[in-house]
Structure formats: structure tokens, C-alpha cells
Scaffold this motif. Sequence first.
Motif, short mmCIF file in Angstrom:
data_model
loop_
_atom_site.label_atom_id
_atom_site.label_comp_id
_atom_site.label_asym_id
_atom_site.label_seq_id
_atom_site.Cartn_x
_atom_site.Cartn_y
_atom_site.Cartn_z
N GLN A 44 0.80 -1.21 0.00
CA GLN A 44 0.00 0.00 0.00
C GLN A 44 0.84 1.27 0.00
N ARG A 45 2.08 1.21 0.45
CA ARG A 45 2.92 2.40 0.45
C ARG A 45 3.31 2.79 -0.98
N PRO A 46 3.72 4.04 -1.18
CA PRO A 46 4.08 4.48 -2.54
C PRO A 46 5.39 3.91 -3.04
N GLY A 47 6.21 3.40 -2.17
CA GLY A 47 7.49 2.83 -2.56
C GLY A 47 8.13 2.14 -1.38
N PHE A 48 9.28 1.51 -1.63
CA PHE A 48 9.95 0.79 -0.56
C PHE A 48 10.57 1.78 0.42
N ASP A 49 10.39 1.56 1.70
CA ASP A 49 11.19 2.24 2.72
C ASP A 49 11.33 1.32 3.92
N TRP A 50 12.46 1.42 4.56
CA TRP A 50 12.81 0.51 5.65
C TRP A 50 13.17 1.32 6.89
N HIS A 51 12.25 1.37 7.84
CA HIS A 51 12.44 2.14 9.08
C HIS A 51 13.03 3.52 8.80
N PRO A 52 12.37 4.34 7.99
CA PRO A 52 12.96 5.63 7.62
C PRO A 52 13.24 6.54 8.80
#
Length: 470
Positions: A44-52
Amino acid sequence: MTNSPGHDPASPRDLVGIGIGPCNLSLAALAHPLAELDAVFYEQRPGFDWHPGLLIEGATVQVPFLADLVTLADPTSPWSFLNYLRTSERLFPFYFGERFHIQRAEYDAYCRWVAQSLPGLCFHHQVDSVRWNPERDVFEVDFTQLDAQGEVEALGRTYTRNIVLGVGTAPYVPDALQPLVDAPGVPVIHAADYLDHRSAVLAAEHVTVVGSGQSGAEVFLDLLRHRPPGREKLHWIGRSEAFAPMEYSKLGLEHFTPDYTRYFHALAEPVRDRLVAAQGQLHKGIDAGTLAAIHDELYRRTLHGGWPDAVLTPGVSVRTAGRIATTKVELHLEHLQQDSRSRLTTDAVVLATGYRERPLGRLLAGLDPYMRRDSSERPRIDEEYRLVLDPLVTGTVYVQNAELHTHGVGAPDLGLAAWRSATILNSLTGEEPYRLPARTAFTTFGLETAGTRVLRARRAELLTPLVERW
């Protein structure tokens, strides 16, 4: 892995992945060379992110760079961290830097590179429900396609023979502190959002960090480095009995091997539950280098006399909390060993209180009649990461990083991600696209393990019967 833009929505896929974090990204990367596998992954997020919120400058991943998305299952994969470095023309600088543990920001950049290059990853797709269709022998996956603003753009449905859940974990906030997080005014934030609110936290006169794990240590160190000497006004508290290092001995690390995972899965449920509760030091401690850096920074501030205005107190829990007017927070503390209580007034709070597995009840409500559960009403999961379902369900639901209760402390560990993904793909295809090692640890964890039986069989001809001699 195929994902044709012209795919017939009514035609069932081989695999639908729900969630695109490191675990399912690993699975997608290892599935990529399997040309006959029709798979798609929704996020559902717009792109990959990892614990930003925790990509603090200098913070490193707590596993070596070999624990990337693919290497421990397929070192020749084009999606390895080393190939990422080669592609970005940074391989030689990395080689000369002799780095075994990379920075979190670099791991995040590497995963973004993979996510932007792989086919079959559908961001802006929120999965709403999963059902079993017994007439067609397929799962129905309903999703909502979102626009750039996160608003509903379209509704859709995918049919699939298999599903893999990789929805990850969510920040955990104790019930007593949730009202403070939800209310405006004094910054009370989870560490997962630290960088988004860092300037406001740094501007506060007095800051309290709650949590004695790695995240709490990293946030405390970052705050300490950016506060003026003698006027730090920092307080760091945690429930554990010490700001203790994580177990990092070579044999201790063998608890994060497939050998230990298999051993743990074969144990009785009550034994597994006791072990998980007792093994915090294997995965909840603090990196020794971070502890050393904190001590070095505190010591540096004593060089011209005096001590830094920083209080570090383990063994403390927060019973309740409340706001004082609109400018401060009052924490009601209890020291567990002294059996004493006190109050702490502060201007900002960072909650490094960890993460919990995301609840799957809403997502899997349509499968609830088919699911088999343990005595604590948790889903039963077999050795190959499959939910144990009613035999009437011919499809399979795999899980990633939701099996702590059945597979042990290695479940959330990045070092086992590639091996678990390969195990799932071997199970899914009924073949062996990834040849996995039969033994991975020098430690034999039980008296009756597969590894022990292999050794006995190989050495049988060398043994002679024991006889009594008087």
C-alpha cells in the motif's frame, strides 16, 4: 518470475505476495529467475522504505552485509548487495573500507535499488481481504489501488493458488502512553518516527528516551552528540536490568541458523514459549560498539571537569503518564529492584519500545473458519512456513516474519530472510530451484536432530560394541 501487464484478471496466479518489506522483497528477488512462476506483490505504500525514522547517520545494520536479500541462498544472484555496489561503481571503495556491517541508510538504498528494478512489484495497492473460493480452488484477493495522494483510485481482485504474507511489524506503544502520542503539543513519539520529529525533540529543554534496546541506544547517542556539554538534560530509562550488549559470540549466533530454527520448531509449544521469553539477549540487547560510543561520548564531556547532565537508569518501568498543562509530560516511574516509585517531568519523550507483529485477523478474516490454531489461539505454522489450514483448502498461505512463536528468534532476523525465501520457493514449486545446506551450525541443539542422525549413519562402520571390563 513473470508479471505480464496484460494478465487476465480471471486467470489465477501462482503466487500473490502481500506486503513489500525486506522479507517479501527477498522472495521476489529469488523468484525473479524462475521464469514459469507467475507472481505479483502488493504494497500500500508508494514505494519501498525501511524504518525511515531510524536511518540515523552512522547507525549500522546488526547483521553482516552477506545477510542481504539473496546471498545466503544464491551468491550468484544479480540482486546481491555486492552487485548493487558494482552497478553503482562503489565496489572498490567498499573493498578498501573493509566494512562488514553496513550503515542502515545504505541497506535501505540497496533495497530501493532492488525494488525499483524488479518486475511484479505493485506499490499503491492496499490488500483489503483474502478469501478461499472452494468452487474454483483458488484464493480471492481484493485490493484497493491508491493514487499519489493515497486516495482510492480503483478496486480490484486477483485470483491466486498461493499467498505469502509479509506485512512485517508495527511500532508498539504501551497503553499507558498511547494517549500522549495521539495528543498534540509536547512531542511524544515512537522511535520509528524519530527523524521526522528530530528537530522538535532537539529543541526541547529536557528529553527522555524510554527503552533499553538498540533503537533507544541509537536515539540517546544521537541526542547526546547534539546537546551542548554540561547542558545535555537527557534521561534514558529502560525496563531491562542493564544497558546490556546483545549476544554476539560466534556460537551464540548459531541460534540464527536454519539448524536452530528446525530444532525450535520441533519443540513442544510450552517449551517454545518459555524459550522466546528467555532469549531477549539474543536479539533485544545493544550492539557493543554503540554502548562503547555512548560511554566514549560521556567520558569526553568530563575532560574539563564535571559530569554531563545525563541520567541513565535501567530497571525502570513507566506505570502511567500524563501532561502538565500543555508544555510538559510527567512520567510515573517504578524501579523494579528497589520496589520504589518516583516522577519525572520532561519536555519530550522518545519511545524506543519496540515492534509487534501486525495483527492478521482483519486481513485473514475470510480464512478464519479454515485456520488451525494452537492453545493460545495463534496460527499454527508448519516447518516450511505454511499456515496449517483445513485439508479442504488446496492452496497454501506462507508467512514471513510472523512465526516467532513457531520458528524462534530467527523469525525477524535479516540473516535468515534469503534462506526462508528459498525454502518457500522450493516448497511452492515442488522442486529445488535453490539447493539449501543440510547443516548450518557446529552446535547440535538436541539429542535427536537430523544432523545427529546423519553423523551416526556415516560413522556406523567405525564403531565397535562396548563391553564391560572388570
